[in-house]
Scaffold this active site. Structure first.
Site, PDB file in Angstrom:
ATOM      1  N   GLY A  20      -4.598  -2.139   5.372  1.00  0.00           N
ATOM      2  CA  GLY A  20      -3.809  -3.279   4.892  1.00  0.00           C
ATOM      3  C   GLY A  20      -4.425  -4.617   5.266  1.00  0.00           C
ATOM      4  O   GLY A  20      -4.579  -5.514   4.437  1.00  0.00           O
ATOM      5  N   ARG A  21      -4.808  -4.759   6.550  1.00  0.00           N
ATOM      6  CA  ARG A  21      -5.307  -6.068   7.006  1.00  0.00           C
ATOM      7  C   ARG A  21      -6.733  -6.363   6.549  1.00  0.00           C
ATOM      8  O   ARG A  21      -7.265  -7.428   6.819  1.00  0.00           O
ATOM      9  CB  ARG A  21      -5.164  -6.172   8.527  1.00  0.00           C
ATOM     10  CG  ARG A  21      -5.735  -5.003   9.305  1.00  0.00           C
ATOM     11  CD  ARG A  21      -5.186  -5.000  10.735  1.00  0.00           C
ATOM     12  NE  ARG A  21      -5.655  -3.873  11.533  1.00  0.00           N
ATOM     13  CZ  ARG A  21      -5.089  -2.679  11.544  1.00  0.00           C
ATOM     14  NH1 ARG A  21      -4.047  -2.432  10.777  1.00  0.00           N
ATOM     15  NH2 ARG A  21      -5.559  -1.716  12.321  1.00  0.00           N
ATOM     16  N   GLU A  58      10.910  -4.614   3.776  1.00  0.00           N
ATOM     17  CA  GLU A  58      10.973  -6.035   3.396  1.00  0.00           C
ATOM     18  C   GLU A  58      10.558  -6.209   1.938  1.00  0.00           C
ATOM     19  O   GLU A  58      11.228  -6.914   1.166  1.00  0.00           O
ATOM     20  CB  GLU A  58      10.034  -6.866   4.287  1.00  0.00           C
ATOM     21  CG  GLU A  58      10.383  -6.861   5.760  1.00  0.00           C
ATOM     22  CD  GLU A  58       9.777  -5.690   6.532  1.00  0.00           C
ATOM     23  OE1 GLU A  58       9.396  -4.665   5.908  1.00  0.00           O
ATOM     24  OE2 GLU A  58       9.693  -5.778   7.765  1.00  0.00           O
ATOM     25  N   GLU A  91      -3.582  -6.472  15.453  1.00  0.00           N
ATOM     26  CA  GLU A  91      -3.094  -5.159  14.996  1.00  0.00           C
ATOM     27  C   GLU A  91      -4.199  -4.120  15.206  1.00  0.00           C
ATOM     28  O   GLU A  91      -3.921  -2.945  15.430  1.00  0.00           O
ATOM     29  CB  GLU A  91      -2.671  -5.237  13.511  1.00  0.00           C
ATOM     30  CG  GLU A  91      -1.805  -4.074  13.072  1.00  0.00           C
ATOM     31  CD  GLU A  91      -1.078  -4.327  11.746  1.00  0.00           C
ATOM     32  OE1 GLU A  91       0.072  -4.800  11.760  1.00  0.00           O
ATOM     33  OE2 GLU A  91      -1.667  -4.037  10.688  1.00  0.00           O
ATOM     34  N   LYS A 120      10.125  -0.596  13.326  1.00  0.00           N
ATOM     35  CA  LYS A 120      10.545  -0.333  11.943  1.00  0.00           C
ATOM     36  C   LYS A 120      11.614   0.763  11.936  1.00  0.00           C
ATOM     37  O   LYS A 120      12.640   0.656  11.270  1.00  0.00           O
ATOM     38  CB  LYS A 120       9.359   0.166  11.103  1.00  0.00           C
ATOM     39  CG  LYS A 120       8.376  -0.898  10.680  1.00  0.00           C
ATOM     40  CD  LYS A 120       7.389  -0.291   9.683  1.00  0.00           C
ATOM     41  CE  LYS A 120       6.166  -1.153   9.501  1.00  0.00           C
ATOM     42  NZ  LYS A 120       5.122  -0.536   8.682  1.00  0.00           N
ATOM     43  N   LYS A 171       0.842  -1.199   0.000  1.00  0.00           N
ATOM     44  CA  LYS A 171       0.000   0.000   0.000  1.00  0.00           C
ATOM     45  C   LYS A 171       0.880   1.253   0.000  1.00  0.00           C
ATOM     46  O   LYS A 171       0.673   2.171  -0.764  1.00  0.00           O
ATOM     47  CB  LYS A 171      -0.908  -0.041   1.229  1.00  0.00           C
ATOM     48  CG  LYS A 171      -1.881   1.098   1.318  1.00  0.00           C
ATOM     49  CD  LYS A 171      -2.830   0.903   2.480  1.00  0.00           C
ATOM     50  CE  LYS A 171      -3.636   2.166   2.715  1.00  0.00           C
ATOM     51  NZ  LYS A 171      -4.453   2.085   3.916  1.00  0.00           N
ATOM     52  N   HIS A 227      -4.006 -33.040  19.161  1.00  0.00           N
ATOM     53  CA  HIS A 227      -2.829 -33.834  19.542  1.00  0.00           C
ATOM     54  C   HIS A 227      -1.651 -32.943  19.926  1.00  0.00           C
ATOM     55  O   HIS A 227      -0.544 -33.441  20.129  1.00  0.00           O
ATOM     56  CB  HIS A 227      -2.436 -34.762  18.386  1.00  0.00           C
ATOM     57  CG  HIS A 227      -3.485 -35.800  18.123  1.00  0.00           C
ATOM     58  ND1 HIS A 227      -3.480 -37.020  18.749  1.00  0.00           N
ATOM     59  CD2 HIS A 227      -4.592 -35.778  17.348  1.00  0.00           C
ATOM     60  CE1 HIS A 227      -4.539 -37.719  18.347  1.00  0.00           C
ATOM     61  NE2 HIS A 227      -5.222 -36.987  17.493  1.00  0.00           N
TER      62      HIS A 227
END
Ligand code: F6P
Length: 539
Positions: free
Chosen positions: A268-269, A214, A354, A505, A208, A385
């Site tokens: 974003g999410r 990254e 977030e 960041k 965005k 399990h």
């Protein structure tokens, strides 16, 4: 208009809930079931292909009434209207929040009198064109070959949502293979690149901001790899960008025609419904992408229009608040009984944590009550399990959502019956438990009996869906999005910013200067020692 700013703990309902909690904290759900034969039906909601049974919760009718009063007192209805109508409810970033508009392109929500329908339709048109051209083999790579592989390069919301949907809908996948590169870990990029052929791969760079370290580093490495064989001019056949920052995407050589824009009113999410969903359409086809949007839209309408006592996201949010703020449960587990939903939990972790991991309220005050729950989980039955021992006999209260499907996709009925037998057995065991009377007749030595006791009374929601289709998946994700929104409204926080991720960041950009030897920035003693160890041993 801004969202209301009521401190929840000052509400009448909160005080009543505090008093009521004392009556409820020791009540066993089995007694509640015994008192009301219709409890299962009464505490269930049917919506389209969903049956949501919330009867296995530590609530009475009075609890539900008080929780609903709380929602009303906090003006939840008004907040829902504000979100859907495009008001600037993300006040700290001065933005509207309109992922719901993306699922309803026919309706033109306006933000400060600017239409949203035009950019949404433009985005959908581009998704349709690109995915169709790739599927029908008309999108050719630089040597004239058909595209076989798509790589989504992005992180956080620019990765988790589309990755989760592509995995979840793998049954509907077309011939194109879809990969995801998110981590700046070079080993991650290399492992994916080594599987790919430059001539037949398209990279979709999703960011965005187009500023994320990254994603920019991964893109640079991929471009370098691509240019080992191809030329700059070939970039237009192999690189697409999805962004709100067109200038930066153009600056790395991506032609404007290959840039899909992303509006600032899409967080974003919550962006998988937008042009960020391009990789989804490339994987399962545009029609299935539309079905996903339609399913989410139907959940939006349910959320917007149903009375709160029959409103799935509202009820789930209120139950979650009941455990978080009154029982003081710190976490919630989500257990999907489908391997296709393996990536659901990481996606929801970002969406929920977030959004609601906040400690300042909408009045600017430090909060003295609990907000965002910790979300964790894994697919059933694998999870049984692994960590279910703690759910059954541990000392912590972990309210858990069980998600299951009535019909399997591949039709292996024997498998599905066993899977679903486990699904039902777990919520039953968590409810009923096993007491010493049950055990005494079985010849178990008395000193072992305490270890075998299950107290039960562990709360669960059962979300039973007819089948894993794009439409039902869309509705499921929208359900959790609305749940988290309701919680944010009721906790009096801003759910749609994420300022807490900024500090790390920023520090990483100063530390990289130290690593490169350009600067010697001040750090705390521990970080300094760790850095010096790294620098000494890295070469
Ligand atoms: O981690 C923080 C965050 O800003 C997320 O909210 C976002 O989804 C992610 O980084 C990626 O951001 P972008 O799409 O701008 O690269």
């Amino acid at each position: 208009m801004a969202l209301r700013t009521i401190n929840p703990t000052s509400s009448k309902a909160w005080k009543e809930l505090t008093a009521h909690f004392k009556e409820m904290k020791a009540v066993h759900m089995l007694d509640l079931f015994a008192k009301n034969k219709d409890r299962a039906a009464y505490f269930s909601i049917v919506f389209n292909d969903f049956l949501v049974d919330f009867s296995k919760n530590r609530v009475s009718q009075k609890t539900m009434d008080l929780l609903l009063n709380f929602a009303n007192e906090m003006d939840l209805k008004e907040a829902i209207e504000q979100q859907f109508s495009g008001e600037i409810i993300n006040q700290t970033e001065q933005r509207a929040v309109l992922h719901t508009a993306l699922r309803n392109p026919k309706n033109d929500v306006r933000i400060n009198d600017r239409p949203t329908r035009i950019p949404i339709k433009r985005g959908l048109k581009k998704i349709k064109r690109i995915s169709k051209t790739i599927h029908n083999g008309k999108w050719e790579g630089y040597t004239g070959k058909k595209i076989t592989d798509i790589v989504n390069v992005g992180i956080g919301g620019s990765d988790l949502g589309p990755k989760m949907i592509v995995d979840a809908l793998a049954y509907y996948k077309k011939e194109i293979n879809t990969h995801f590169i998110s981590n700046v870990d070079g080993d991650h990029v290399q492992e994916i690149l080594k599987k790919l052929n430059r001539e037949t791969t398209v990279f979709i760079i999703v960011s965005k901001s187009f500023k994320t370290q990254e994603t920019l580093q991964n893109t640079a490495t991929i471009e370098q790899w691509f240019l080992q064989k191809a030329t700059i001019l070939d970039i237009q056949k192999h690189f697409i960008a999805v962004t709100n920052n067109i200038t930066s995407a153009s600056a790395i050589g991506i032609p404007e025609d290959n840039i899909l824009s992303l509006n600032d009113w899409v967080g974003g999410r919550f962006s998988l419904w937008s042009t960020v969903g391009l990789s989804i359409a490339c994987s399962v086809g545009y029609k299935k992408f539309e079905e996903l949007l339609e399913g989410a839209h139907q959940m939006d309408m349910h959320f917007k229009n149903e009375p709160f006592n029959k409103n799935i996201p509202v009820v789930l949010a209120l139950l979650s608040i009941w455990y978080n703020n009154f029982f003081k449960a710190e976490t919630e587990a989500i257990i999907p009984y489908s391997e296709y939903l393996d990536k659901l939990v990481p996606h929801l972790q970002q969406a929920i944590m977030e959004s609601n991991g906040k400690n300042i309220d909408r009045n600017g005050n430090t909060i003295d009550y609990q907000t965002g729950t910790i979300i964790w989980g894994a697919t059933g039955v694998n999870a049984q399990h692994a960590f279910f021992q703690l759910l059954h006999q541990g000392t912590k209260l972990v309210p858990t959502d069980f998600i299951g499907f009535v019909k399997p996709l591949h039709g292996l009925q024997k498998h599905h019956d066993i899977l679903m037998a486990n699904f039902f057995a777990q919520t039953e065991a968590l409810l009923t438990g096993k007491n010493d009377k049950d055990l005494m007749h079985k010849g178990i030595p008395s000193e072992i009996i305490p270890y075998k006791i299950h107290k039960g009374n562990k709360p669960t929601n059962t979300i039973l869906i007819s089948q894993l289709t794009p439409k039902n998946l869309g509705a499921l994700i929208a359900m959790y999005e609305h749940k988290l929104f309701v919680q944010g409204v009721l906790w009096n926080i801003f759910s749609y910013d994420q300022m807490g991720v900024e500090l790390g960041k920023q520090l990483s950009t100063t530390i990289i200067e130290d690593i490169k030897g350009e600067k010697n920035n001040p750090h705390d003693a521990s970080t300094k020692a760790l850095l010096s160890f790294y620098l000494k041993n890295k070469d």
